[in-house]
Write a protein that holds these residues in place. Structure first.
Motif, PDB file in Angstrom:
ATOM      1  N   LEU A  53      28.728   0.327  16.520  1.00  0.00           N
ATOM      2  CA  LEU A  53      27.391   0.881  16.323  1.00  0.00           C
ATOM      3  C   LEU A  53      27.262   2.284  16.890  1.00  0.00           C
ATOM      4  O   LEU A  53      26.451   3.073  16.425  1.00  0.00           O
ATOM      5  CB  LEU A  53      26.350  -0.030  16.980  1.00  0.00           C
ATOM      6  N   VAL A  54      28.061   2.568  17.913  1.00  0.00           N
ATOM      7  CA  VAL A  54      27.942   3.887  18.539  1.00  0.00           C
ATOM      8  C   VAL A  54      29.184   4.730  18.279  1.00  0.00           C
ATOM      9  O   VAL A  54      29.410   5.719  18.959  1.00  0.00           O
ATOM     10  CB  VAL A  54      27.730   3.754  20.058  1.00  0.00           C
ATOM     11  N   SER A  55      29.977   4.338  17.276  1.00  0.00           N
ATOM     12  CA  SER A  55      31.267   5.015  17.141  1.00  0.00           C
ATOM     13  C   SER A  55      31.102   6.503  16.847  1.00  0.00           C
ATOM     14  O   SER A  55      31.924   7.301  17.266  1.00  0.00           O
ATOM     15  CB  SER A  55      32.119   4.345  16.074  1.00  0.00           C
ATOM     16  N   ALA A  56      30.020   6.859  16.141  1.00  0.00           N
ATOM     17  CA  ALA A  56      29.837   8.292  15.869  1.00  0.00           C
ATOM     18  C   ALA A  56      29.693   9.065  17.168  1.00  0.00           C
ATOM     19  O   ALA A  56      30.284  10.143  17.327  1.00  0.00           O
ATOM     20  CB  ALA A  56      28.617   8.495  14.982  1.00  0.00           C
ATOM     21  N   GLU A  57      28.934   8.492  18.117  1.00  0.00           N
ATOM     22  CA  GLU A  57      28.758   9.182  19.403  1.00  0.00           C
ATOM     23  C   GLU A  57      30.078   9.254  20.157  1.00  0.00           C
ATOM     24  O   GLU A  57      30.445  10.288  20.696  1.00  0.00           O
ATOM     25  CB  GLU A  57      27.721   8.462  20.280  1.00  0.00           C
ATOM     26  N   VAL A  58      30.787   8.123  20.192  1.00  0.00           N
ATOM     27  CA  VAL A  58      32.048   8.089  20.931  1.00  0.00           C
ATOM     28  C   VAL A  58      33.004   9.138  20.372  1.00  0.00           C
ATOM     29  O   VAL A  58      33.640   9.884  21.111  1.00  0.00           O
ATOM     30  CB  VAL A  58      32.668   6.683  20.856  1.00  0.00           C
ATOM     31  N   LEU A  59      33.070   9.209  19.049  1.00  0.00           N
ATOM     32  CA  LEU A  59      33.994  10.161  18.442  1.00  0.00           C
ATOM     33  C   LEU A  59      33.547  11.593  18.646  1.00  0.00           C
ATOM     34  O   LEU A  59      34.363  12.495  18.734  1.00  0.00           O
ATOM     35  CB  LEU A  59      34.148   9.861  16.952  1.00  0.00           C
ATOM     36  N   SER A  60      32.244  11.790  18.729  1.00  0.00           N
ATOM     37  CA  SER A  60      31.778  13.174  18.885  1.00  0.00           C
ATOM     38  C   SER A  60      32.170  13.726  20.246  1.00  0.00           C
ATOM     39  O   SER A  60      32.373  14.920  20.391  1.00  0.00           O
ATOM     40  CB  SER A  60      30.273  13.252  18.678  1.00  0.00           C
ATOM     41  N   ARG A  74       0.819  -1.210   0.000  1.00  0.00           N
ATOM     42  CA  ARG A  74       0.000   0.000   0.000  1.00  0.00           C
ATOM     43  C   ARG A  74       0.855   1.264   0.000  1.00  0.00           C
ATOM     44  O   ARG A  74       0.325   2.365   0.059  1.00  0.00           O
ATOM     45  CB  ARG A  74      -0.904   0.000   1.240  1.00  0.00           C
ATOM     46  N   GLY A  75       2.172   1.085  -0.015  1.00  0.00           N
ATOM     47  CA  GLY A  75       3.040   2.252  -0.093  1.00  0.00           C
ATOM     48  C   GLY A  75       3.426   2.855   1.241  1.00  0.00           C
ATOM     49  O   GLY A  75       3.856   3.996   1.309  1.00  0.00           O
ATOM     50  N   VAL A  76       3.296   2.099   2.322  1.00  0.00           N
ATOM     51  CA  VAL A  76       3.739   2.592   3.625  1.00  0.00           C
ATOM     52  C   VAL A  76       5.258   2.465   3.689  1.00  0.00           C
ATOM     53  O   VAL A  76       5.817   1.492   3.199  1.00  0.00           O
ATOM     54  CB  VAL A  76       3.117   1.752   4.764  1.00  0.00           C
ATOM     55  N   GLY A  77       5.931   3.465   4.260  1.00  0.00           N
ATOM     56  CA  GLY A  77       7.383   3.381   4.392  1.00  0.00           C
ATOM     57  C   GLY A  77       7.762   2.868   5.769  1.00  0.00           C
ATOM     58  O   GLY A  77       7.322   3.401   6.776  1.00  0.00           O
ATOM     59  N   TYR A  78       8.553   1.806   5.788  1.00  0.00           N
ATOM     60  CA  TYR A  78       9.079   1.325   7.058  1.00  0.00           C
ATOM     61  C   TYR A  78      10.563   1.607   7.049  1.00  0.00           C
ATOM     62  O   TYR A  78      11.240   1.281   6.085  1.00  0.00           O
ATOM     63  CB  TYR A  78       8.881  -0.178   7.198  1.00  0.00           C
ATOM     64  N   GLY A  79      11.071   2.179   8.116  1.00  0.00           N
ATOM     65  CA  GLY A  79      12.521   2.369   8.086  1.00  0.00           C
ATOM     66  C   GLY A  79      13.036   3.061   9.311  1.00  0.00           C
ATOM     67  O   GLY A  79      12.301   3.755  10.020  1.00  0.00           O
ATOM     68  N   VAL A  80      14.333   2.856   9.550  1.00  0.00           N
ATOM     69  CA  VAL A  80      14.994   3.503  10.666  1.00  0.00           C
ATOM     70  C   VAL A  80      16.435   3.744  10.227  1.00  0.00           C
ATOM     71  O   VAL A  80      16.987   2.963   9.460  1.00  0.00           O
ATOM     72  CB  VAL A  80      14.917   2.614  11.927  1.00  0.00           C
ATOM     73  N   SER A  81      16.994   4.863  10.642  1.00  0.00           N
ATOM     74  CA  SER A  81      18.398   5.085  10.293  1.00  0.00           C
ATOM     75  C   SER A  81      19.066   5.948  11.346  1.00  0.00           C
ATOM     76  O   SER A  81      18.413   6.745  12.023  1.00  0.00           O
ATOM     77  CB  SER A  81      18.513   5.762   8.935  1.00  0.00           C
ATOM     78  N   PHE A  82      20.366   5.729  11.522  1.00  0.00           N
ATOM     79  CA  PHE A  82      21.150   6.609  12.398  1.00  0.00           C
ATOM     80  C   PHE A  82      22.590   6.622  11.913  1.00  0.00           C
ATOM     81  O   PHE A  82      23.004   5.727  11.160  1.00  0.00           O
ATOM     82  CB  PHE A  82      21.067   6.158  13.856  1.00  0.00           C
ATOM     83  N   THR A  83      23.328   7.650  12.320  1.00  0.00           N
ATOM     84  CA  THR A  83      24.724   7.743  11.908  1.00  0.00           C
ATOM     85  C   THR A  83      25.552   6.787  12.738  1.00  0.00           C
ATOM     86  O   THR A  83      25.537   6.862  13.962  1.00  0.00           O
ATOM     87  CB  THR A  83      25.251   9.161  12.094  1.00  0.00           C
ATOM     88  N   MET A  84      26.228   5.902  12.062  1.00  0.00           N
ATOM     89  CA  MET A  84      26.972   4.878  12.794  1.00  0.00           C
ATOM     90  C   MET A  84      28.433   5.267  12.914  1.00  0.00           C
ATOM     91  O   MET A  84      28.962   5.437  14.004  1.00  0.00           O
ATOM     92  CB  MET A  84      26.829   3.555  12.055  1.00  0.00           C
ATOM     93  N   VAL A  85      29.088   5.416  11.794  1.00  0.00           N
ATOM     94  CA  VAL A  85      30.459   5.907  11.766  1.00  0.00           C
ATOM     95  C   VAL A  85      30.344   7.288  11.126  1.00  0.00           C
ATOM     96  O   VAL A  85      29.456   7.475  10.288  1.00  0.00           O
ATOM     97  CB  VAL A  85      31.337   4.983  10.904  1.00  0.00           C
TER      98      VAL A  85
END
Lengths: 498, 106, 489
Positions: C470-477, A57-68
């Motif tokens: 997984l948390v390296s961005a936080e650690v580095l910040s 139906r076009g629902v967006g599922y997702g999660v994101s965060f800055t890892m490195v």
């Protein structure tokens, strides 16, 4: 943070947490372990069904965060990821049931099921990964979690196979990492996007893009077992049957093929890949692999090894499908991701049943097994005919769609490859079927076990039958909504007209 | 040649001699003495090289005092270890493999 | 508030060292565990303070440089202080259970442990070159003492070798310090940088930098100066090996890195930078190769340290005359590598100690069939191995990713090959251990499960190193520009 962000995470977590719980359970906790396993598998299936409906139906599922710094970790459900996630969720359930029966009374079951769940969690992560970086994360996790399964028996031979497996996959992983890091260096963090990113890109980077594409395919090709990177797969056959089933039908080879499709469709984009002249060589390589592995399969006397070469050949169908520049052929390739999974797991379940019930490992021992184990043998026959491409089974749908797709874009040679491959498939499957049904059984089976009323343990008996029924159903009901074929059409529609 | 430079060169010479001894000699006590010679050379460079217009710089003198304390501590530790090693293995150098008795880890 | 935290941080280890010197092992353990709690709280408090308000300079007892001791409390330093608190408390806790209380000389473990901790804090926070030397010597002498605690001839032999190498390294460093002071009249790195802004580079000042870096490389066991490390780390008791590999070698590297980042551009040159990187690469290859060939479990881990240390020295070429962003990536990558290696290696040594305790043998092939007993420690060992192989999602992977980006960004593609090959080589020795444990053998029927507390500690460390990615961005910040430029106080 809504529920929609969390569903992909939950789908990933079900098997991850199941794995941790199983590791913590004592070896003797048989019932509890089975309950945890099946419960998690059912829960995951439920979550996937919810997501499939939502994505439709076009629902967006997702999660994101800055890892490195500079890179994000993205989980996202789109139509293509749901195809792979669905496959892995369904087959995890069946394989778990099968494995419970298969490993009855064998040692190290906690370890086995723990890593098994971990492996499924990785597969789920691969399916839901929203960029190459996240994909790589789970891709390597898959390598690590399958190693203990390959060497599960702990024999010298198993360890040798494990070693080959690790050398191939880790080297492939290193090449893949190089490619991903390089791509990141050239263009930055790219989420998967239907239609890709490089249509009309700067000509200055075309050279790098071409090289990176080659590296990406080389890295992913190890798991997808493209010639000449397929050597680990037949060796890995020493693993227990549920593992072979999982390696071949769901997790490992499909992860490679899935990755290649992702690269072509959602990173480069079919237009750009084609414009860079990358698809044609890939198609030739896939075609060669199809024929080469089929020929090799002819000479294998060990049933599982023959199936393994068959896998090498069949997985390249997927790659051939996406590397033909045209929507219909792409549908054929994508749908084979599911079809091949269902058919091949049927065959491996059956091979496991023969080995576990009668002690049969070699093809020349199979004479007359059809009368002793009719249920299993019917399932095997359906799977084999599916592989050959007999209508109206799953394999037929694939080959038909792909052939007509190739003709539509004037790549007639593909049809020749498909026909030749079908003939070869017949040449290595029909003798097996002939032995099963029409030869007289030998006086003694190599190592027979009795299980009450059914021909084998109920845990082992039903999964192959179920998948055999599915092989028929996905073929017969291909035109209904939510059939693999319709779903593949949905994916391709979104890819070709983003 | 100025006096500070002379000090520094003498220090460098001592360092060289010490280094040579540390690497070349086999007996552990000799090695330890070579270390001390080398240390003296470093201290000499340290007090000799920096000069104020008005005469020697006081800061390095203070530092060298600390350095001497550290060197004494190190020497004491080394002597204890060498002595104990000699008692256990009957050897006074590291070149030969120690006798089998008592050579098992953990 | 921060005044009290600083006082606590610096005073506790020294006080505890003296205190435990007067006690027997059991009392020392009790007192140490109290001290560990204090130290961890203080380190955490300081870390929180700095991550909220930023770094500052701190003159100890109100005395200013050059005669007083001046401390530089910035994000990077407090992160390492916290890392030390985590690893050292884990090792201290483990040692309390692991080390046999009956041997009389074992009571010296506690004072040495505390002296080591205070030396480490002094190095992380140290502001001038001479005090760094004192901190380094404090670390070396207590580390040598800890190795010698094994008591056997082999342990003494290793410790003497270690001591001689460490002393030689310190003297080379001190000679460099003497030359720096002679030429620039200052002991602070910032002072030298300041001086160089006003004046042309004097002839021969590169020699001072070269001497200091060489001495520190010897103490960090950079190939080919690594020969002292494997015997010392392999033969010491497991908690000691963990401390040595995780923290002690990092202290000398930390100083070398700070010197290079401040003085590398004016005093170094391209050839030297590439040479150090080349030696680091040789360490990666040679260390991994030797790790594959060792028969004893702890020797494998020790040689793995030689290899992992090699990665650290890639900092030198990746920060010499490259763009700002590449330097930043390289620094962040190396910082993560230091942290993740510290956690993973400590976990690995502690787990290896448990496995040796369980199987009663220190050999790799004694692991045959033990995975049947579901040993918790084997699992910790395996997880730590993931970080060493720099596979995702470990901190090692995040580090490798950043270093790959830095190498590609600066066009030095040869380090890319080193990074990739190094990962594969480390897989070779890690998988060798996995392989040994999966081999089924009917002979192994006994397996001693060590106390739970011994098994949990390496697991925590391994999970930390695995989750770091997984948390390296936080650690580095929190480190916000690690190795930040030294503004004058």
């Amino acid at each position: 943070m809504t529920l929609n962000t969390w569903i992909p995470v939950l789908a990933l977590m079900t098997s991850l947490i199941a794995s941790l719980v199983i590791f913590a359970l004592p070896e003797k906790g048989y019932r509890l372990r089975t309950a945890v396993n099946l419960g998690a598998a059912l829960l995951k299936l439920g979550l996937v069904v919810v997501m499939v409906w939502g994505v439709f139906r076009g629902v967006g599922y997702g999660v994101s965060f800055t890892m490195v710094p500079g890179v994000t970790f993205v989980l996202k459900a789109d139509a293509f990821s749901m195809m792979f996630a669905g496959l892995s969720a369904v087959l995890w359930l069946l394989t778990t049931i099968y494995a419970v029966g298969y490993l009855e009374d064998s040692p190290n079951r906690s370890r086995f099921f723990g890593f098994f769940s971990l492996c499924v969690a990785s597969t789920m992560g691969i399916a839901l990964a929203g960029n190459l970086f996240t994909f790589f994360l789970f891709y390597e996790m898959l390598t690590l979690s399958t190693y203990p399964l390959v060497v599960h028996r702990g024999t010298e031979k198993a360890l040798k196979a494990g070693r080959t497996y690790v050398i191939y996959t880790l080297t492939g992983g290193a090449v893949l990492l190089l490619a991903i890091a390089w791509l990141h260096g050239v263009v930055g963090d790219l989420p998967f996007r239907e239609g890709g990113h490089f249509t009309g890109s700067d000509p200055d980077i075309h050279r790098s893009l071409t090289l990176i594409f080659i590296l990406l395919v080389a890295g992913l090709g190890v798991k997808a077992a493209i010639f000449p990177l397929h050597g680990w797969l037949p060796q890995a056959m020493v693993a227990p049957a549920p593992v072979s089933a999982l390696l071949h039908a769901v997790a490992v080879v499909k992860a490679g093929a899935f990755g290649i499709v992702r690269v072509v469709h959602d990173v480069y984009g079919v237009d750009a890949s084609s414009a860079l002249g990358l698809l044609e060589p890939l198609a030739w390589l896939a075609a060669f692999t199809i024929i080469y592995a089929s020929v090799r399969a002819l000479w294998q006397v060990d049933l599982k090894r023959r199936l393994a070469f068959s896998t090498v050949s069949q997985v390249s169908y997927i790659i051939l499908g996406v590397s033909i520049f045209g929507p219909v052929a792409a549908v054929g390739g994508l749908v084979h991701l599911l079809h091949q999974g269902i058919m091949k797991i049927t065959l491996f379940f059956c091979a496991g049943n023969y080995a576990e019930t009668l002690g049969i490992h070699r093809i020349d021992e199979m004479d007359g097994a059809g009368r002793r184990m009719p249920g299993t043998s019917v399932a095997f026959t359906i799977g084999a005919f599916g592989m050959i491409g007999a209508p109206p089974l799953a394999g037929f749908i694939t080959k038909w769609t792909m052939g007509s797709g190739a003709l539509a874009v004037n790549m007639d040679w593909v049809v020749v490859v498909l026909v030749a491959s079908s003939l070869l498939n017949a040449a290595y499957f029909l003798p097996v079927l002939y032995r099963l049904w029409f030869r007289k059984p030998a006086a003694h089976w190599p190592h027979e076990r009795q299980w009450g009323r059914l021909e084998t343990s109920a845990w082992l008996f039903w999964p192959p039958l179920l998948t055999a029924v599915m092989t028929v159903m996905v073929g017969v009901l291909a035109s209904l909504p939510f059939s693999p074929l319709s779903w593949a059409e949905l994916i391709v529609l979104r890819e070709y007209s983003p | 040649m100025t006096t500070p430079l002379l000090y520094a060169l003498a220090g460098a010479l001592l360092c060289g001699i010490g280094l040579f001894g540390l690497l070349w000699l086999r007996h552990l006590l000799r090695k330890l003495l070579a270390f001390n010679i080398m240390g003296s050379g470093v201290f000499l460079v340290m007090v000799g090289l920096p000069q104020h217009q008005s005469g020697p710089d006081p800061v390095p003198q203070a530092l060298v005092l600390t350095g001497i304390v550290v060197a004494i501590a190190a020497t004491a530790l080394a002597v204890v270890l060498i002595r104990r090693y000699y008692h256990l293995s009957g050897m006074s150098s590291l070149e030969d493999e120690p006798s089998p008795r008592g050579d098992d880890p953990e | 508030m921060t005044l009290w935290l600083m006082a606590g941080l610096l005073f506790t280890p020294l006080a505890w060292a003296v205190l435990t010197l007067l006690m027997n092992f059991t009392w020392g353990r009790l007192v140490t565990w109290v001290g560990i709690v204090v130290q961890v709280l203080v380190s955490l408090g300081l870390w929180l303070a700095v991550s909220r308000d930023g770094g500052f300079y701190y003159g100890l007892g109100g005395w200013e440089a050059p005669l007083g001791i001046e401390l530089r409390v910035d994000g990077l330093a407090v992160t390492f202080v916290l890392l030390t608190a985590v690893v050292a408390s884990a090792c201290g806790w483990h040692a309390g259970v692991y080390i046999d209380a009956d041997k009389p000389w074992h009571r010296y473990f506690w004072p040495l442990f505390w002296f080591l901790w205070s030396g480490l804090n002094a190095v992380w926070l140290g502001g001038d070159l001479f005090n760094l030397y004192v901190g380094l010597e404090l670390i070396s002498l207590s580390a040598v003492g800890l190795v010698a605690l094994g008591g056997k001839a082999g342990a003494l032999r290793a410790s003497i070798r270690y001591l001689l190498a460490a002393l030689l390294g310190s003297l080379a460093y001190l000679l460099g310090v003497a030359l720096i002071y002679g030429q620039f009249g200052t002991l602070s790195i910032a002072g030298v940088v300041f001086w160089l802004e006003e004046h042309p580079v004097p002839a021969g000042s590169s020699l001072a930098l070269a001497l200091m870096v060489t001495g520190l490389a010897l103490k960090t066991a950079l190939f080919p100066l690594h020969r002292w490390l494997p015997p010392a780390h392999g033969i010491a008791k497991s908690p000691v090996s963990a401390l040595l590999s995780a923290l002690v070698v990092k202290a000398s590297f930390y100083i070398a890195a700070r010197l290079w980042l401040e003085l590398g551009e004016p005093l170094g040159n391209l050839a030297a930078a590439q040479l150090v990187g080349l030696l680091g690469s040789a360490a990666i290859v040679w260390g991994s190769w030797l790790a594959c060939r060792q028969l004893e479990l702890k020797q494998v881990v020790a040689y793995s340290s030689v290899a992992q240390i090699g990665y650290l020295f890639l900092l030198f070429p990746l920060t010499y005359s490259v763009s700002e962003s590449v330097t930043l990536q390289a620094q962040q990558g190396i910082t993560l590598q230091v942290i993740s290696h510290a956690l993973a290696k400590a976990a690995m040594f502690l787990a290896a100690g448990n496995l040796i305790l369980s199987t009663g043998s220190s050999r790799v092939d004694a692991l045959k069939g033990v995975s049947r007993f579901l040993p918790f420690s084997l699992f910790s060992f395996g997880l730590a191995g993931v970080s060493l192989m720099s596979l995702p999602p470990s901190g090692g992977f995040a580090a490798k990713w950043l270093l790959l980006q830095a190498s590609l960004g600066s066009g030095q593609w040869w380090w890319v090959l080193v990074l990739l090959v190094g990962g594969l080589l480390s897989a070779a020795y890690v998988f060798r251990i996995y392989r040994a444990s999966f081999l089924e053998s009917s002979e192994t029927d006994h397996f001693y499960h060590p106390p739970r507390s011994l098994e949990i500690i390496p697991m925590i460390l391994a999970l930390l190193s695995l989750g770091l990615g997984l948390v390296s961005a936080e650690v580095l910040s929190v480190m916000a520009l690690p190795f930040e430029e030294e503004g004058s106080p």
